[in-house]
Design a protein around this motif. Sequence first.
Motif, short mmCIF file in Angstrom:
data_model
loop_
_atom_site.label_atom_id
_atom_site.label_comp_id
_atom_site.label_asym_id
_atom_site.label_seq_id
_atom_site.Cartn_x
_atom_site.Cartn_y
_atom_site.Cartn_z
N ASN A 90 0.85 -1.19 0.00
CA ASN A 90 0.00 0.00 0.00
C ASN A 90 0.88 1.23 0.00
O ASN A 90 1.81 1.33 0.80
N GLN A 138 -6.12 5.53 -7.08
CA GLN A 138 -6.79 6.80 -6.83
C GLN A 138 -5.88 7.95 -7.27
O GLN A 138 -4.82 8.18 -6.67
N THR A 176 -5.46 -3.27 -6.93
CA THR A 176 -6.92 -3.32 -6.83
C THR A 176 -7.53 -1.93 -6.66
O THR A 176 -8.71 -1.74 -6.94
N VAL A 177 -6.74 -0.97 -6.18
CA VAL A 177 -7.22 0.40 -5.98
C VAL A 177 -6.21 1.37 -6.58
O VAL A 177 -5.02 1.33 -6.23
N TYR A 181 0.16 5.25 0.18
CA TYR A 181 -0.82 6.32 0.32
C TYR A 181 -0.09 7.66 0.43
O TYR A 181 0.55 7.93 1.44
N SER A 196 -2.63 5.46 -3.83
CA SER A 196 -3.42 6.69 -3.78
C SER A 196 -2.51 7.90 -3.84
O SER A 196 -1.67 8.11 -2.96
N THR A 249 -0.96 -3.21 -4.03
CA THR A 249 -2.38 -3.47 -4.23
C THR A 249 -3.19 -2.18 -4.15
O THR A 249 -4.24 -2.08 -4.78
N ASP A 250 -2.72 -1.19 -3.38
CA ASP A 250 -3.40 0.10 -3.25
C ASP A 250 -2.41 1.22 -3.54
O ASP A 250 -1.33 1.27 -2.93
#
Length: 480
Positions: A296, A346, A343-344, A298, A322, A319-320
């Motif tokens: 991740n 942003q 999967t994400v 972010y 942002s 997987t993420d």
Amino acid sequence: MARDKSLSLVLLLLWAMVLSSNNSAASLESQAEADALLKWKASLLEREALSSWSLLPNANASTTQDSSPCNRTGISCNSAGRVTGISLHDAGLQGKLDNLSFSSFPNLAHIVLDQNALLGTIPAQIGTLSELITLDLSSNQLSGSIPKEIGELKKVTMVNLSNNHIAGSIPSSLGNLTNLVNLYMFDNQISGSIPQQVENLKFLEQLDVSGNLLNGSLPATLGNLTNLVFVFLCSNEISGPIPSEIANLKKLIWFQVCTNLLTGSIPSNLENMTTLESYLTGPIPPSLGNLSRPTNLYLFQNQFTGPIPPSFGNLRSLTDLSLALNQLTGPIPPPLGNLTSLTVLQLFDNPLSSSVPTEISNLTRLERLHLGNNNFSGHLPQVCQSRSLTHFTACNNYFTGPMPESLRNCTTLIRVRLEHNQLTGNISQVFGVYPSLEYIDLSYNKLHGELSPRWGQCQNLTLLKISENKLTGRIPPEIG
């Protein structure tokens, strides 16, 4: 011979007196603990969970057994009958800790009183618990400040004071807790800076002080806590730069500092943090693409400028991702198409521009794709190749041309926002049936044709916006 027998008898009598004295002392100490528990119980407003603490007559047991605290709910004892644990999780207790005589429990190792309605302050007397290992007072209504005497708990490994109304600063004496492994103080009103003395907490693995009023800068000494795995500092007023020493934390998995006042750049040496999973704030250095196993990343809601580093395409375990709510410019780098575990994604609320690269279609596991509020142009990407996409946002851009063909069979869709673009096509042909669809906004485009009766099969639909298009014909009765 007689003299020897007399001497033996005297020694036996003396030994019996010692044992009797010890037993009497132990009995008195146990009685003192029982009395302290009963006194605290009497001060509580709600004590139904402590009904077993009452001393009831028992014809089949001795007085000592009756007065022992060891058979009471939530009380554990050692072999000598001394209290070593008070564990009353979510027991509906209402009252104050001030009325619990901590000094009466010299062997107490565990206090677990979380999820009750305890009021008042944490008494300074808690520092007398020299054997304490676990202190959990979380999710109560405690107020006041953390007493400096907490630094006397030299054996404690876990302190949880989270979700209370505790104010004041973190006492510097906390640095004396050199055996501490887990420290949780989140969701309080703690102010002041993180004390430099935290550098003494060499065994600390988890630190969570998020959701407070902490200010000042991040101490560079955090970089000395090489056993840290999780660090949560979000929602405070911490300012200044992120010290480069943070990169020394080779075991770090989560490092969250969102919603603070941090400035400057992300240290360029963070590629040394080989297990980083989540990182927030600061300008984006290309060296972040050297992180070896992040899942991740972010970086949202900051003031990032410049392009998305193409080196992010190296982070194949992500997987993420942002990068939303920043000032990033330029195109989406095609290497992002390498992130096939994603999967994400942003990217909303940036001034990103140009067309979306076709490589984005390689992200077949995407469940959420958010491209809204940018300056993208060209055609929408072919998404939902494997029918996993649930949220698709590309509103407020300059997309042109027809809807992607892959969208027609994307039966997993729940929420779609494509408003304020220049999309074309026959609305009755480009959309299919979406059994889970709840919200779709297609307004302010150039769609034409008639509304298909198939929309009536979208039985979870709560909002359908199609205004400001070139639609004709009638509203099919199936919509009802």
